[in-house]
Design a protein around this motif. Structure first.
Motif, PDB file in Angstrom:
ATOM      1  N   TYR A 101       0.833  -1.208   0.000  1.00  0.00           N
ATOM      2  CA  TYR A 101       0.000   0.000   0.000  1.00  0.00           C
ATOM      3  C   TYR A 101       0.869   1.262   0.000  1.00  0.00           C
ATOM      4  N   LEU A 102       1.820   1.323   0.935  1.00  0.00           N
ATOM      5  CA  LEU A 102       2.686   2.506   1.018  1.00  0.00           C
ATOM      6  C   LEU A 102       3.541   2.635  -0.232  1.00  0.00           C
ATOM      7  N   GLY A 103       4.044   1.503  -0.728  1.00  0.00           N
ATOM      8  CA  GLY A 103       4.848   1.537  -1.950  1.00  0.00           C
ATOM      9  C   GLY A 103       4.062   2.060  -3.132  1.00  0.00           C
ATOM     10  N   ASP A 207       6.859  -7.282  -7.886  1.00  0.00           N
ATOM     11  CA  ASP A 207       6.284  -6.380  -6.882  1.00  0.00           C
ATOM     12  C   ASP A 207       7.097  -5.093  -6.834  1.00  0.00           C
ATOM     13  N   LEU A 208       6.580  -4.025  -7.440  1.00  0.00           N
ATOM     14  CA  LEU A 208       7.302  -2.754  -7.495  1.00  0.00           C
ATOM     15  C   LEU A 208       7.447  -2.112  -6.124  1.00  0.00           C
ATOM     16  N   SER A 209       6.572  -2.465  -5.186  1.00  0.00           N
ATOM     17  CA  SER A 209       6.637  -1.841  -3.862  1.00  0.00           C
ATOM     18  C   SER A 209       7.904  -2.211  -3.106  1.00  0.00           C
ATOM     19  N   ILE A 210       8.586  -3.278  -3.543  1.00  0.00           N
ATOM     20  CA  ILE A 210       9.843  -3.676  -2.903  1.00  0.00           C
ATOM     21  C   ILE A 210      10.873  -2.556  -3.002  1.00  0.00           C
ATOM     22  N   ILE A 211      10.798  -1.777  -4.090  1.00  0.00           N
ATOM     23  CA  ILE A 211      11.738  -0.655  -4.271  1.00  0.00           C
ATOM     24  C   ILE A 211      11.619   0.313  -3.098  1.00  0.00           C
ATOM     25  N   VAL A 215      14.301   1.082   0.109  1.00  0.00           N
ATOM     26  CA  VAL A 215      14.796   2.443   0.370  1.00  0.00           C
ATOM     27  C   VAL A 215      14.489   2.856   1.806  1.00  0.00           C
ATOM     28  N   LEU A 216      13.256   2.598   2.262  1.00  0.00           N
ATOM     29  CA  LEU A 216      12.875   2.947   3.632  1.00  0.00           C
ATOM     30  C   LEU A 216      13.668   2.144   4.655  1.00  0.00           C
ATOM     31  N   ASP A 217      13.899   0.861   4.373  1.00  0.00           N
ATOM     32  CA  ASP A 217      14.697   0.028   5.284  1.00  0.00           C
ATOM     33  C   ASP A 217      16.140   0.521   5.355  1.00  0.00           C
TER      34      ASP A 217
END
Length: 288
Positions: A101-103, A207-211, A215-217
């Motif tokens: 969701y956030l991604g 899964d594009l949200s992994i990007i 970055v956040l991690d």
């Protein structure tokens, strides 16, 4: 428990969708203090927060491809967007994770911002843009792409298919494309397109949200202190153990944790508003 404590507790327990709504409201309140001009009743956002289509501006302020998606031009602009965001968020999070969701929110905003500046550069126009609409459209269209035939109950209309709702919103954007706020409608359609692509790629295993998660991690680990452990010399024991010790993996919950779990189960079934005043106060104290 006062209203402030109640809001804090909702922020803690509401999940990522509630937090994104809180962030948008907080940014609007900040903009009221610093960027609202009472003389003409309008906001005057600086180009280091709003996204400018001028290459000489956005090339030196790349963060504006994201910050513009948390500010709004007025209370009605904010209210309508947050209502649609809450609706779309509930649908999306029924099937996907909070990280996805956030991604999608972040990537949808960035992609829409890129399409906006490219379109205005080609057309030879210059403008500033703010608003979460593009990111919201990405979430709404993503949920619709995944479950287009989901039945949604609307006031005065009864049960309608999800794709009918999304289709009407997209049609309105297309009809107003050449009218006022052309940049906003371009970004809405770009967000919708990205939401569609996001789901299609996800269904194919990408899964594009992994990007965004990586970055956040990275930044989270950058500012997180790693515990320093002194060097310890290890002595190996080569004696064969005479008896194997079995450790039980059963964990008995204490009374407090059991009560917390019961309250959280109640929230998941009936919502936060069903809690009593004592239960809200208990959760707030336990969260400290």
């Amino acid at each position: 428990m006062n209203i402030l404590d109640d809001l804090k507790l909702q922020y803690k327990l509401g999940g990522i969708a509630m937090r994104v709504i809180y962030w948008n409201v907080a940014c609007f309140l900040i903009s009221l203090i610093f960027f609202y001009q009472f003389s003409n009743g309008q906001f005057n956002f600086p180009n280091w927060l709003a996204l400018s289509s001028d290459p000489q501006v956005f090339m030196f302020k790349p963060w504006t491809f994201l910050t513009y998606a948390f500010f709004h031009y007025g209370p009605m602009h904010l209210l309508f967007n947050m209502l649609v965001l809450n609706f779309a968020s509930n649908l999306f999070l029924t099937f996907f994770t909070q990280k996805q969701y956030l991604g999608l929110y972040i990537l949808g905003a960035v992609f829409s911002g890129i399409i906006f500046v490219l379109s205005y550069y080609i057309l030879g126009n210059s403008a500033l843009i703010v608003g979460a609409s593009a990111a919201i459209m990405a979430i709404l269209v993503a949920a619709t792409t995944y479950q287009p035939l989901m039945s949604v109950r609307l006031l005065f209309f009864g049960n309608v298919k999800l794709w009918h709702i999304t289709g009407v919103i997209l049609l309105l954007d297309l009809m107003q494309l050449r009218l006022e706020n052309m940049g906003g409608h371009i970004s809405h359609l770009a967000g919708a397109f990205f939401g569609f692509i996001f789901i299609k790629l996800l269904q194919n295993g990408t899964d594009l949200s992994i990007i965004v998660s990586k970055v956040l991690d990275f930044f989270a680990n950058l500012f997180r202190k790693s515990p320093s452990t002194p060097f310890t010399k290890v002595h190996k024991n080569y004696k064969k153990p005479t008896e194997k010790v079995t450790t039980s993996r059963i964990v008995t919950k204490d009374k407090t944790q059991q009560q917390i779990d019961e309250i959280l189960d109640k929230i998941s079934q009936s919502g936060y508003d069903c809690l009593t005043k004592e239960e809200k106060e208990f959760l707030f104290r336990a969260g400290k």
